[in-house]
Design an enzyme around this catalytic site. Structure first.
Site, PDB file in Angstrom:
ATOM      1  CD  GLU A 167       8.749  53.152  34.809  1.00  0.00           C
ATOM      2  OE1 GLU A 167       9.230  52.053  35.141  1.00  0.00           O
ATOM      3  OE2 GLU A 167       8.250  53.360  33.694  1.00  0.00           O
ATOM      4  CD  GLU A 171      11.069  49.017  35.951  1.00  0.00           C
ATOM      5  OE1 GLU A 171      10.635  50.166  35.749  1.00  0.00           O
ATOM      6  OE2 GLU A 171      10.545  48.001  35.458  1.00  0.00           O
ATOM      7  CG  HIS A 220      11.938  53.249  32.641  1.00  0.00           C
ATOM      8  ND1 HIS A 220      11.111  52.148  32.638  1.00  0.00           N
ATOM      9  CD2 HIS A 220      12.724  53.129  31.528  1.00  0.00           C
ATOM     10  CE1 HIS A 220      11.384  51.394  31.573  1.00  0.00           C
ATOM     11  NE2 HIS A 220      12.365  51.975  30.909  1.00  0.00           N
ATOM     12  CE1 TYR A 254      17.991  65.772  29.719  1.00  0.00           C
ATOM     13  CE2 TYR A 254      16.320  64.490  28.575  1.00  0.00           C
ATOM     14  CZ  TYR A 254      17.372  65.393  28.548  1.00  0.00           C
ATOM     15  OH  TYR A 254      17.808  65.905  27.347  1.00  0.00           O
ATOM     16  CD  GLU A 296       6.891  46.460  34.900  1.00  0.00           C
ATOM     17  OE1 GLU A 296       7.787  47.149  34.387  1.00  0.00           O
ATOM     18  OE2 GLU A 296       7.047  45.272  35.244  1.00  0.00           O
ATOM     19  CD  GLU A 309       7.628  49.582  31.974  1.00  0.00           C
ATOM     20  OE1 GLU A 309       7.355  48.418  32.351  1.00  0.00           O
ATOM     21  OE2 GLU A 309       8.249  50.386  32.676  1.00  0.00           O
ATOM     22  CG  HIS A 328       9.989  45.699  31.916  1.00  0.00           C
ATOM     23  ND1 HIS A 328       9.984  46.921  32.570  1.00  0.00           N
ATOM     24  CD2 HIS A 328      11.229  45.575  31.380  1.00  0.00           C
ATOM     25  CE1 HIS A 328      11.173  47.492  32.429  1.00  0.00           C
ATOM     26  NE2 HIS A 328      11.939  46.686  31.716  1.00  0.00           N
TER      27      HIS A 328
END
Length: 354
Positions: free
Chosen positions: A96, A127, A130, A136, A200, A234, A237
């Site tokens: 990413e 991005e 992500h 996280y 992607e 995505e 994208h």
């Protein structure tokens, strides 16, 4: 009358400086001001931007309690299942970031249309979100962040994919690169294919299947929810990238030579082999009903879909062994995530799964 006046004694507008919409090309724009959004030339670019805005989310809004409990339970996950999760976190955490860097450092400078740039700014933000998601997850599960975020250096199948895509940026980053030549446009198209179609549109999709297979079994649901969000992002994208490539082809037909078409087909065939090697590394013995043979079929299937959408012939004629992936894309977000504040997808039903 060539000028009109604004109110309050302002200077009159100079109509001669108004942009002709036909001059707002994606590459080598002739318009005076590349920052003037209106009038739009490419409605599809603005539509993708609005779809991205409707999909807004943040990782910290997704609960991770069930994942934490399952991850730390002695009987929660097998070693093979943990390997699948760790390898995908390792690939996506860097993948990413590479896509975001490519937008900012390679693509944005050469796209001279303002509504396409507006979408690129939105995508770069996504991005970053992500990459935030993987941080996280790592932090929530108490993983070694250095192991996860450095995996692209240490795992051959991940390093191979990343290096393959990064090599497509080298020519664009050289001093003096320009899209004002046929050769420059061809290099730019190869970069777009590398990041939108291959990274992607192919590389990410095997990982989606693996992680969402856990989610289908109601396991690792926090990671699964975030991957659902990422998958939806995505998809936009990918659709933007396909429209970008096809429009550049239409506006610069001299660049879309038989030689370039053959080169792109070979790039995608090589990418499929990288992705099959990655699937084998993630699933050396099979897990969750998944194995490397199924992924060979799946990667060929999605590669053919990508090829056809940019006007190139299918190469594999494979079936889709995971039809539930389209069902995942078709689901609207109606649940409240245990009373968390996750933003629902306002227009998910209108997105085209690919």
């Amino acid at each position: 009358m060539s000028q009109c006046c604004g109110g309050g004694g302002e200077k009159p507008y100079d109509l001669s400086k108004r942009i002709n919409v036909e001059d707002k090309r994606l590459l080598n724009c002739k318009a005076v001001d590349v920052n003037q959004l209106w009038p739009l030339k490419y409605e599809w670019a603005w539509e993708h931007y609005l779809n991205g805005c409707a999909n807004n989310w943040m990782p910290s809004e997704v609960p991770m309690q069930k994942d934490i409990s399952l991850w730390h339970s002695p009987d929660g996950l097998t070693d093979a299942e943990r390997l699948v999760i760790m390898r995908n976190l390792g690939f996506f955490s860097t993948g990413e970031s590479l896509v975001g860097n490519n937008i900012v450092l390679a693509i944005f400078e050469h796209i001279t249309n303002p509504e396409a740039r507006q979408y690129l700014l939105r995508q770069a933000y996504e991005e970053a979100v992500h990459t935030h998601a993987f941080h996280y997850i790592v932090e929530s599960l108490g993983l070694d962040g250095r192991e996860v975020f450095n995996m692209y250096h240490e795992v051959d199948s991940i390093r191979g994919k990343d290096e393959f895509v990064m090599s497509l940026t080298e020519a664009i980053m050289r001093p003096g690169f320009t899209t004002e030549t046929v050769e420059g446009i061809q290099e730019f198209i190869k970069n777009l294919v590398g990041f939108y179609v291959i990274m992607e549109g192919i590389f990410f999709y095997s990982g989606f299947v693996m992680i969402l297979s856990f989610h289908r079994q109601n396991r690792m649901t926090g990671i699964g929810e975030q991957f659902q969000y990422i998958l939806r992002d995505e998809t936009v994208h990918l659709n933007f990238g396909i429209d970008l490539i096809n429009t550049i082809k239409e506006e610069n037909p001299e660049a879309w030579t038989p030689e370039l078409r053959r080169e792109i087909v070979e790039m995608i065939r090589k990418a499929v082999e990288f992705e099959i090697a990655y699937a084998k590394a993630c699933l050396p013995e099979g897990v969750l009903g998944l194995n490397a043979d199924l992924f060979r079929e799946y990667v060929g299937y999605i590669a053919d879909r990508r090829l056809r959408r940019i006007g190139l012939p299918a190469q594999y004629r494979s079936r889709n062994p995971f039809p539930w992936m389209s069902e995942t894309m078709d689901l609207t977000k109606e649940k409240n995530f245990f009373e968390t504040r996750v933003t629902e997808y306002q227009s998910a039903g209108s997105l085209i799964w690919d």
